[in-house]
Design an enzyme around this catalytic site. Structure first.
Site, PDB file in Angstrom:
ATOM      1  N   GLY A 140      23.539 -22.004 -74.760  1.00  0.00           N
ATOM      2  CA  GLY A 140      23.866 -20.803 -74.000  1.00  0.00           C
ATOM      3  C   GLY A 140      25.373 -20.614 -73.916  1.00  0.00           C
ATOM      4  O   GLY A 140      26.126 -21.601 -73.922  1.00  0.00           O
ATOM      5  N   GLN A 151      33.149 -17.398 -70.744  1.00  0.00           N
ATOM      6  CA  GLN A 151      33.614 -18.634 -71.373  1.00  0.00           C
ATOM      7  C   GLN A 151      34.516 -18.374 -72.584  1.00  0.00           C
ATOM      8  O   GLN A 151      35.246 -19.262 -73.009  1.00  0.00           O
ATOM      9  CB  GLN A 151      32.421 -19.497 -71.815  1.00  0.00           C
ATOM     10  CG  GLN A 151      31.602 -20.027 -70.655  1.00  0.00           C
ATOM     11  CD  GLN A 151      30.386 -20.771 -71.148  1.00  0.00           C
ATOM     12  OE1 GLN A 151      29.352 -20.169 -71.410  1.00  0.00           O
ATOM     13  NE2 GLN A 151      30.503 -22.083 -71.309  1.00  0.00           N
ATOM     14  N   CYS A 173      27.687 -28.125 -70.134  1.00  0.00           N
ATOM     15  CA  CYS A 173      28.311 -26.814 -70.311  1.00  0.00           C
ATOM     16  C   CYS A 173      29.381 -26.928 -71.391  1.00  0.00           C
ATOM     17  O   CYS A 173      30.142 -27.897 -71.394  1.00  0.00           O
ATOM     18  CB  CYS A 173      28.947 -26.373 -68.996  1.00  0.00           C
ATOM     19  SG  CYS A 173      29.751 -24.764 -69.072  1.00  0.00           S
ATOM     20  N   LEU A 174      29.429 -25.942 -72.271  1.00  0.00           N
ATOM     21  CA  LEU A 174      30.454 -25.959 -73.323  1.00  0.00           C
ATOM     22  C   LEU A 174      31.861 -25.902 -72.722  1.00  0.00           C
ATOM     23  O   LEU A 174      32.822 -26.318 -73.375  1.00  0.00           O
ATOM     24  CB  LEU A 174      30.246 -24.785 -74.285  1.00  0.00           C
ATOM     25  CG  LEU A 174      29.044 -24.944 -75.229  1.00  0.00           C
ATOM     26  CD1 LEU A 174      28.768 -23.645 -75.964  1.00  0.00           C
ATOM     27  CD2 LEU A 174      29.297 -26.076 -76.212  1.00  0.00           C
ATOM     28  N   HIS A 197      22.128 -20.733 -65.257  1.00  0.00           N
ATOM     29  CA  HIS A 197      23.433 -21.347 -65.531  1.00  0.00           C
ATOM     30  C   HIS A 197      24.405 -20.311 -66.115  1.00  0.00           C
ATOM     31  O   HIS A 197      25.553 -20.203 -65.666  1.00  0.00           O
ATOM     32  CB  HIS A 197      23.227 -22.523 -66.506  1.00  0.00           C
ATOM     33  CG  HIS A 197      24.469 -23.168 -66.997  1.00  0.00           C
ATOM     34  ND1 HIS A 197      24.812 -24.468 -66.705  1.00  0.00           N
ATOM     35  CD2 HIS A 197      25.482 -22.701 -67.781  1.00  0.00           C
ATOM     36  CE1 HIS A 197      25.963 -24.767 -67.269  1.00  0.00           C
ATOM     37  NE2 HIS A 197      26.397 -23.707 -67.941  1.00  0.00           N
ATOM     38  N   GLU A 198      23.928 -19.544 -67.106  1.00  0.00           N
ATOM     39  CA  GLU A 198      24.811 -18.563 -67.762  1.00  0.00           C
ATOM     40  C   GLU A 198      25.139 -17.403 -66.836  1.00  0.00           C
ATOM     41  O   GLU A 198      26.251 -16.875 -66.861  1.00  0.00           O
ATOM     42  CB  GLU A 198      24.181 -18.053 -69.068  1.00  0.00           C
ATOM     43  CG  GLU A 198      23.872 -19.127 -70.110  1.00  0.00           C
ATOM     44  CD  GLU A 198      25.040 -20.042 -70.416  1.00  0.00           C
ATOM     45  OE1 GLU A 198      26.200 -19.599 -70.289  1.00  0.00           O
ATOM     46  OE2 GLU A 198      24.795 -21.217 -70.757  1.00  0.00           O
ATOM     47  N   HIS A 248      28.093 -18.140 -64.673  1.00  0.00           N
ATOM     48  CA  HIS A 248      29.401 -17.941 -65.316  1.00  0.00           C
ATOM     49  C   HIS A 248      29.919 -16.524 -65.082  1.00  0.00           C
ATOM     50  O   HIS A 248      31.114 -16.314 -64.869  1.00  0.00           O
ATOM     51  CB  HIS A 248      29.297 -18.165 -66.832  1.00  0.00           C
ATOM     52  CG  HIS A 248      29.325 -19.597 -67.253  1.00  0.00           C
ATOM     53  ND1 HIS A 248      30.394 -20.435 -67.001  1.00  0.00           N
ATOM     54  CD2 HIS A 248      28.430 -20.351 -67.943  1.00  0.00           C
ATOM     55  CE1 HIS A 248      30.144 -21.631 -67.518  1.00  0.00           C
ATOM     56  NE2 HIS A 248      28.953 -21.618 -68.094  1.00  0.00           N
TER      57      HIS A 248
HETATM   58  C1  QAP Z   1      23.840 -24.442 -70.436  1.00  0.00           C
HETATM   59  O1  QAP Z   1      24.953 -25.593 -72.156  1.00  0.00           O
HETATM   60  C2  QAP Z   1      22.678 -25.334 -70.130  1.00  0.00           C
HETATM   61  O2  QAP Z   1      29.091 -31.366 -72.899  1.00  0.00           O
HETATM   62  C3  QAP Z   1      24.244 -24.413 -71.898  1.00  0.00           C
HETATM   63  O3  QAP Z   1      30.059 -32.009 -75.316  1.00  0.00           O
HETATM   64  C4  QAP Z   1      22.782 -26.709 -70.228  1.00  0.00           C
HETATM   65  O4  QAP Z   1      24.987 -25.260 -74.364  1.00  0.00           O
HETATM   66  C5  QAP Z   1      21.508 -24.798 -69.718  1.00  0.00           C
HETATM   67  C6  QAP Z   1      27.435 -28.794 -74.878  1.00  0.00           C
HETATM   68  C7  QAP Z   1      21.695 -27.523 -69.930  1.00  0.00           C
HETATM   69  C8  QAP Z   1      20.413 -25.608 -69.433  1.00  0.00           C
HETATM   70  C9  QAP Z   1      20.498 -26.968 -69.537  1.00  0.00           C
HETATM   71  C10 QAP Z   1      27.840 -29.546 -73.799  1.00  0.00           C
HETATM   72  C11 QAP Z   1      27.922 -29.130 -76.133  1.00  0.00           C
HETATM   73  C12 QAP Z   1      26.545 -27.638 -74.742  1.00  0.00           C
HETATM   74  C13 QAP Z   1      28.696 -30.629 -73.964  1.00  0.00           C
HETATM   75  C14 QAP Z   1      25.302 -25.944 -73.417  1.00  0.00           C
HETATM   76  C15 QAP Z   1      29.191 -30.950 -75.221  1.00  0.00           C
HETATM   77  C16 QAP Z   1      28.802 -30.207 -76.316  1.00  0.00           C
HETATM   78  C17 QAP Z   1      26.112 -27.166 -73.552  1.00  0.00           C
HETATM   79 CO    CO Z   2      28.134 -23.228 -69.071  1.00  0.00          CO
END
Ligand code: QAP
Ligand code: CO
Length: 169
Positions: free
Chosen positions: A46, A51, A91-92, A133-134, A137
């Site tokens: 996401g 972001q 989270c990215l 979550h999104e 943001h």
């Molecule tokens: C949000 O998160 C989310 O730490 C999206 O080193 C997360 O795409 C929603 C990511 C969990 C539901 C459950 C995170 C990539 C990506 C990192 C992501 C990383 C590399 C996170």
């Molecule tokens: Co995020």
């Protein structure tokens, strides 16, 4: 196509409240494509416009195993929510950190697609968590805001240190 730069916590720009999208034009659809490219390349499930420093109410996501279910939500609203569940979130914008967050278990979402057409659907599990979550943001909120200030400050220091280190490399 273009990869967009992702902002990292504690960048204050991540605290911006995004404005509703009013114009559904080719420029908007180009941004949507660039956000998908950036999310898939990361890789992530996401990504909110906030972001990538675009402060409009737009998010993209794909929670499918094979990354073949792209979904773009514009001006999203949660019209119903029930239940509670705790999920490990990342989270990215907070790379390398994962913590449990409590959210609604089941939601009904109303949004527009990239042509301005209204869509409505129900979501639960990973998809439901991702929408919530999104959407946070877009209001300048991050998952670390749900943690204790001790945990949040530890994450902040580690990320600041990592970023300073990168400037030297
Ligand atoms: C949000 O998160 C989310 O730490 C999206 O080193 C997360 O795409 C929603 C990511 C969990 C539901 C459950 C995170 C990539 C990506 C990192 C992501 C990383 C590399 C996170
Ligand atoms: Co995020």
């Amino acid at each position: 196509m273009a990869l967009l730069n992702i902002l990292h916590f504690p960048d204050p720009k991540l605290r911006t409240v995004a404005k509703p999208v009013t114009v559904f034009d080719p420029e908007l659809r180009q941004l949507v494509r660039d956000m998908f490219e950036t999310m898939y390349e990361a890789p992530g499930i996401g990504l909110a416009a906030t972001q990538v420093d675009r402060h409009i109410r737009l998010l993209v996501m794909d929670v499918s195993d094979q990354s073949n279910h792209p979904r773009c939500l514009i001006n999203p609203e949660i019209v119903e929510a029930d239940g509670e569940e705790e999920t490990d979130e990342g989270c990215l914008s907070v790379p390398g950190f994962y913590e449990k967050v409590r959210r609604a278990e089941h939601i009904r979402v109303r949004a527009q697609n990239d042509f301005g057409e209204t869509i409505e659907f129900e979501a639960e599990g990973l998809e439901g968590v991702c929408v919530q979550h999104e959407m946070d943001h877009l209001d300048g909120k991050l998952f670390v805001d749900y943690l204790s200030s001790l945990k949040r400050n530890r994450i902040r220091s580690k990320l600041v240190k990592q970023m300073k280190q990168k400037d030297f490399d």
